[in-house]
Design a protein around this motif. Sequence first.
Motif, PDB file in Angstrom:
ATOM      1  N   PRO A 165       0.890  -1.152   0.040  1.00  0.00           N
ATOM      2  CA  PRO A 165      -0.029  -0.108  -0.040  1.00  0.00           C
ATOM      3  C   PRO A 165       0.893   1.428  -0.074  1.00  0.00           C
ATOM      4  CG  PRO A 165      -0.149  -1.039   2.157  1.00  0.00           C
ATOM      5  CD  PRO A 165       0.730  -2.043   1.408  1.00  0.00           C
ATOM      6  N   ALA A 166       0.262   2.286  -0.764  1.00  0.00           N
ATOM      7  CA  ALA A 166       1.046   3.603  -0.775  1.00  0.00           C
ATOM      8  C   ALA A 166      -0.067   4.621  -1.268  1.00  0.00           C
ATOM      9  CB  ALA A 166       2.197   3.493  -1.772  1.00  0.00           C
ATOM     10  N   LYS A 167       0.272   6.030  -1.005  1.00  0.00           N
ATOM     11  CA  LYS A 167      -0.227   6.962  -1.605  1.00  0.00           C
ATOM     12  C   LYS A 167       0.618   7.529  -2.768  1.00  0.00           C
ATOM     13  CE  LYS A 167      -3.891   7.645   1.275  1.00  0.00           C
ATOM     14  NZ  LYS A 167      -3.927   8.833   2.340  1.00  0.00           N
ATOM     15  N   VAL A 168      -0.058   7.809  -3.891  1.00  0.00           N
ATOM     16  CA  VAL A 168       0.590   8.112  -5.123  1.00  0.00           C
ATOM     17  C   VAL A 168      -0.097   9.466  -5.580  1.00  0.00           C
ATOM     18  CG1 VAL A 168       1.300   5.637  -5.553  1.00  0.00           C
ATOM     19  CG2 VAL A 168      -0.837   6.689  -6.603  1.00  0.00           C
ATOM     20  N   LEU A 181      -2.162   0.359  -4.494  1.00  0.00           N
ATOM     21  CA  LEU A 181      -0.909  -0.686  -4.340  1.00  0.00           C
ATOM     22  C   LEU A 181      -0.001  -0.714  -5.549  1.00  0.00           C
ATOM     23  CD1 LEU A 181      -3.344  -4.133  -3.481  1.00  0.00           C
ATOM     24  CD2 LEU A 181      -2.115  -2.635  -1.967  1.00  0.00           C
ATOM     25  N   ILE A 182       1.331  -0.391  -5.027  1.00  0.00           N
ATOM     26  CA  ILE A 182       2.266  -0.474  -5.827  1.00  0.00           C
ATOM     27  C   ILE A 182       3.373  -1.710  -6.093  1.00  0.00           C
ATOM     28  CG2 ILE A 182       2.406   2.068  -5.792  1.00  0.00           C
ATOM     29  CD1 ILE A 182       4.800   1.927  -4.244  1.00  0.00           C
ATOM     30  N   ILE A 193       4.564   1.720 -10.424  1.00  0.00           N
ATOM     31  CA  ILE A 193       3.284   0.810 -11.317  1.00  0.00           C
ATOM     32  C   ILE A 193       2.324   0.763 -10.102  1.00  0.00           C
ATOM     33  CG2 ILE A 193       2.750  -1.345 -12.336  1.00  0.00           C
ATOM     34  CD1 ILE A 193       5.551  -1.656 -13.088  1.00  0.00           C
ATOM     35  N   ALA A 194       1.017   1.435 -10.268  1.00  0.00           N
ATOM     36  CA  ALA A 194       0.153   1.373  -9.383  1.00  0.00           C
ATOM     37  C   ALA A 194      -1.324   0.674  -9.903  1.00  0.00           C
ATOM     38  CB  ALA A 194      -0.212   2.858  -8.874  1.00  0.00           C
ATOM     39  N   ARG A 195      -1.998   0.177  -8.794  1.00  0.00           N
ATOM     40  CA  ARG A 195      -3.449  -0.389  -8.990  1.00  0.00           C
ATOM     41  C   ARG A 195      -4.452   0.228  -7.858  1.00  0.00           C
ATOM     42  NH1 ARG A 195      -2.027  -5.739  -7.054  1.00  0.00           N
ATOM     43  NH2 ARG A 195      -4.249  -6.148  -7.552  1.00  0.00           N
ATOM     44  N   PHE A 196      -5.588   0.687  -8.455  1.00  0.00           N
ATOM     45  CA  PHE A 196      -6.429   1.302  -7.596  1.00  0.00           C
ATOM     46  C   PHE A 196      -7.732   0.542  -7.665  1.00  0.00           C
ATOM     47  CE2 PHE A 196      -3.812   4.022 -10.094  1.00  0.00           C
ATOM     48  CZ  PHE A 196      -3.048   4.796  -9.038  1.00  0.00           C
ATOM     49  N   ASP A 197      -8.710   0.535  -6.512  1.00  0.00           N
ATOM     50  CA  ASP A 197      -9.894   0.232  -6.309  1.00  0.00           C
ATOM     51  C   ASP A 197     -10.735   1.056  -7.022  1.00  0.00           C
ATOM     52  OD1 ASP A 197     -10.562   2.256  -4.631  1.00  0.00           O
ATOM     53  OD2 ASP A 197     -10.093   1.255  -2.685  1.00  0.00           O
ATOM     54  N   ALA A 198     -12.004   0.393  -7.112  1.00  0.00           N
ATOM     55  CA  ALA A 198     -13.001   1.238  -7.970  1.00  0.00           C
ATOM     56  C   ALA A 198     -13.368   2.558  -7.565  1.00  0.00           C
ATOM     57  CB  ALA A 198     -14.240   0.252  -8.312  1.00  0.00           C
TER      58      ALA A 198
END
Length: 277
Positions: A165-168, A181-182, A193-198
């Motif tokens: 987890p991170a703040k981007v 999530l990176i 490289i980041a992924r985000f929830d809806a």
Amino acid sequence: MKPTRLWWPLREVLPLAEHAMAAPGHQLTGAQVAAKAPTQPALIWTSQPNDGSAPGGDWLSSNGTPGWYDEDGATHHAAARTWRHTVTGVSGSPGQPDPAMGFLPLTYYSLAKGRDRPGLIDVLRRGALAGAHWFAFDTSIIGLDRFVVADHRHDIAPPTARWVPAKVTSPILGDQRYPALIADGYTTGDGVIARFDAATVSAMAEYLQDRHRDRDPHTDLMPSELPLLRFTNTAVAMSWSHDDGVREWWVEVDRTYPDHEGRHAIGAFHMCWSTAA
């Protein structure tokens, strides 16, 4: 597990292919000699490993003559979008196991018994007409089946990557902070490289909509300054505007689909994400 697939934005590859198709002549390259292939329109794949002194990479260029050159005199090319591990230097490039693989003929592909099938140029053109955004080249497959065009890219990081987890933040989204999530220790070359929830993707889309609705002459947007995000069924489409001084129109440049955790890799290899302090 060593990667086998390279990815390029289709909008950067197709113009190179069209240049090779339209050129009156074609340069003899080392890749063509290695492939023992007749002279014909082709894309040339160049692969440079990371030797420690300079970062490696993979590029596609046209073999057409007169050649296509940039303003600095360098050969115009399209660079593959690959991940890189910042500590080890390992990248998502499979490398070029055989120099002959660097010659990618565009016009035909020979089959047994003297039959031919449509060439790579047909794959690229049909993909663009169908709304594809990515061109992938699988080095583990022989033949035309190694080429793939798709509207999204799914292997944004190696399967062994650890997601934390991170703040981007990104300049495209007003440097606001978003939870994500990176891929720990991995970069696209200019960002994480980041992924985000809806819910987070919805917040991004709403922010961009608000910016485009702004009509204040002191703060409103210039054409092509910021994209839009739009939910289409399960996918999220990213579009940019174009303006020729007469009219403005929108072009979709990428799509993301929810992964096994329902997350979207918004802007992966398109936007620069960085971790926020």
